[in-house]
Design a protein around this motif. Structure first.
Motif, PDB file in Angstrom:
ATOM      1  N   GLN A  18       0.855  -1.187   0.000  1.00 33.87           N
ATOM      2  CA  GLN A  18       0.000   0.000   0.000  1.00 33.87           C
ATOM      3  C   GLN A  18       0.889   1.235   0.000  1.00 33.87           C
ATOM      4  O   GLN A  18       1.888   1.287   0.731  1.00 33.87           O
ATOM      5  CB  GLN A  18      -0.923   0.027   1.233  1.00 33.87           C
ATOM      6  N   HIS A  19       0.528   2.218  -0.838  1.00 25.89           N
ATOM      7  CA  HIS A  19       1.277   3.476  -0.930  1.00 25.89           C
ATOM      8  C   HIS A  19       2.762   3.230  -1.208  1.00 25.89           C
ATOM      9  O   HIS A  19       3.634   3.927  -0.671  1.00 25.89           O
ATOM     10  CB  HIS A  19       1.102   4.286   0.357  1.00 25.89           C
ATOM     11  N   GLY A  20       3.047   2.208  -2.023  1.00 20.56           N
ATOM     12  CA  GLY A  20       4.414   1.921  -2.406  1.00 20.56           C
ATOM     13  C   GLY A  20       5.229   1.190  -1.359  1.00 20.56           C
ATOM     14  O   GLY A  20       6.424   0.937  -1.578  1.00 20.56           O
ATOM     15  N   ARG A  21       4.634   0.828  -0.228  1.00 18.38           N
ATOM     16  CA  ARG A  21       5.357   0.139   0.839  1.00 18.38           C
ATOM     17  C   ARG A  21       4.867  -1.302   0.969  1.00 18.38           C
ATOM     18  O   ARG A  21       3.663  -1.570   0.841  1.00 18.38           O
ATOM     19  CB  ARG A  21       5.160   0.840   2.187  1.00 18.38           C
ATOM     20  N   THR A  22       5.780  -2.220   1.233  1.00 22.09           N
ATOM     21  CA  THR A  22       5.403  -3.604   1.517  1.00 22.09           C
ATOM     22  C   THR A  22       4.907  -3.688   2.949  1.00 22.09           C
ATOM     23  O   THR A  22       5.664  -3.430   3.899  1.00 22.09           O
ATOM     24  CB  THR A  22       6.597  -4.554   1.315  1.00 22.09           C
ATOM     25  N   CYS A  23       3.637  -4.035   3.104  1.00 23.96           N
ATOM     26  CA  CYS A  23       3.024  -4.089   4.428  1.00 23.96           C
ATOM     27  C   CYS A  23       3.014  -5.498   5.002  1.00 23.96           C
ATOM     28  O   CYS A  23       3.160  -5.684   6.223  1.00 23.96           O
ATOM     29  CB  CYS A  23       1.577  -3.576   4.353  1.00 23.96           C
ATOM     30  N   LEU A  24       2.846  -6.458   4.148  1.00 22.61           N
ATOM     31  CA  LEU A  24       2.583  -7.819   4.619  1.00 22.61           C
ATOM     32  C   LEU A  24       3.120  -8.811   3.598  1.00 22.61           C
ATOM     33  O   LEU A  24       2.944  -8.611   2.398  1.00 22.61           O
ATOM     34  CB  LEU A  24       1.076  -7.979   4.821  1.00 22.61           C
ATOM     35  N   VAL A  25       3.779  -9.859   4.073  1.00 22.86           N
ATOM     36  CA  VAL A  25       4.245 -10.940   3.207  1.00 22.86           C
ATOM     37  C   VAL A  25       3.693 -12.253   3.762  1.00 22.86           C
ATOM     38  O   VAL A  25       3.872 -12.558   4.943  1.00 22.86           O
ATOM     39  CB  VAL A  25       5.782 -10.997   3.136  1.00 22.86           C
ATOM     40  N   GLU A  26       3.018 -12.997   2.899  1.00 25.28           N
ATOM     41  CA  GLU A  26       2.374 -14.242   3.327  1.00 25.28           C
ATOM     42  C   GLU A  26       2.841 -15.395   2.454  1.00 25.28           C
ATOM     43  O   GLU A  26       3.054 -15.229   1.249  1.00 25.28           O
ATOM     44  CB  GLU A  26       0.853 -14.108   3.219  1.00 25.28           C
ATOM     45  N   GLU A  27       2.998 -16.558   3.074  1.00 24.04           N
ATOM     46  CA  GLU A  27       3.242 -17.794   2.344  1.00 24.04           C
ATOM     47  C   GLU A  27       2.184 -18.811   2.734  1.00 24.04           C
ATOM     48  O   GLU A  27       1.874 -18.957   3.923  1.00 24.04           O
ATOM     49  CB  GLU A  27       4.633 -18.357   2.642  1.00 24.04           C
TER      50      GLU A  27
END
Length: 287
Positions: free
Chosen positions: A135-144
């Motif tokens: 969101q807004h160019g930022r990585t907020c969450l990474v899921e596997e």
């Protein structure tokens, strides 16, 4: 593991794909109603609870694209193996900052790993899909997510003959939460997550084809329920990471118990019934 099954994915290397979603508050409000919450868990501009991203970035394919089990016949991250059977095994999530409702988001999906194994029920293929949310160019969450596939050959896992809808499990930990899923709840959750897998709504298919005694409670629903005691009893604590595993299926009508205990910066979670103390387990780390 038989080489024949592994050989189907030797040259399978799907490219990443990007999706966008406006993160409307509607799906979060709908899941809140499904869980009988007195109010929505998150409104516009507020942080989305962990794993509730499963309500978004949904894909509704043409009906003719579905296979006999209700899943897509072909898709970017579905392994090209014959008579494919799918089981949701677990996953992990790292949250730098929560996604916020009402603000556009991007999801980048990619194939992280493909691991052939030999299980008690025959040849298995473990597929890990990685999803990065921005969101807004930022990585907020990474899921596997770890998905297990089998080819349909070999013996099916053993399950109870008839689900027991009278026995109630006893809590072992603080923060107990009870739920007895019925057919309507499973139907509504399938709709919320665009899940057409027939094991969640077609009882004859469950018994005669998949070998289950009744409708199967969604693995993602079990994972979401595990997190509810934390969200309800420690709303001020931000989840930084979580890891969960699905061990045994639960069936419609069974009494489910979600309980949790928090020590220091972590919490241990589980889903139990009267017959299994650990249908699903999870560990949460707080910021």
């Amino acid at each position: 593991m038989p080489v024949s099954l592994a050989s189907y994915v030797e040259s399978w290397h799907p490219e990443p794909v990007a999706d966008e979603d406006a993160l409307s508050p509607g799906p979060a409000a709908a899941l809140s109603a499904l869980l009988d919450l007195p109010d929505t868990a998150a409104g516009s501009g507020q942080p989305l609870p962990p794993l509730w991203q499963w309500l978004y970035f949904l894909h509704w394919p043409p009906q003719q694209s579905l296979g006999p089990d209700g899943h897509l016949r072909d898709a970017r991250f579905l392994p090209p193996i014959p008579e494919r059977r799918r089981m949701f095994a677990g996953g992990r999530c790292e949250i730098t900052e929560p996604l916020r409702l009402g603000e556009p988001a991007e999801r980048i999906s990619s194939l992280a790993a493909v691991t052939p194994k030999q299980g008690r029920s025959g040849a298995l293929l473990f597929v890990t899909e990685r999803q990065e949310f921005r969101q807004h160019g930022r990585t907020c969450l990474v899921e596997e997510q770890d998905i297990v596939y089998r080819s349909g050959h070999g013996s099916a896992p053993q399950h109870p003959t008839v689900p027991d809808n009278s026995s109630v499990p006893r809590p072992e930990r603080p923060w107990p939460l009870r739920l007895q899923p019925d057919e309507t709840l499973l139907f509504r959750f399938s709709a919320l997550t665009a899940n057409a897998h027939r094991i969640h709504y077609d009882a004859p298919y469950c018994r005669d084809i998949e070998g289950y005694p009744g409708l199967v409670v969604h693995g993602p629903l079990l994972a979401l329920l595990m997190l509810e005691p934390v969200r309800r009893n420690a709303p001020e604590r931000q989840v930084r990471s979580l890891s969960y595993r699905l061990h045994r299926p639960a069936f419609v009508g069974e009494h489910l118990l979600a309980d949790a205990t928090s020590t220091g910066g972590q919490a241990q979670l589980r889903i139990a019934t009267h017959r299994e103390a650990r249908h699903a387990t999870a560990e949460v780390t707080f910021a």
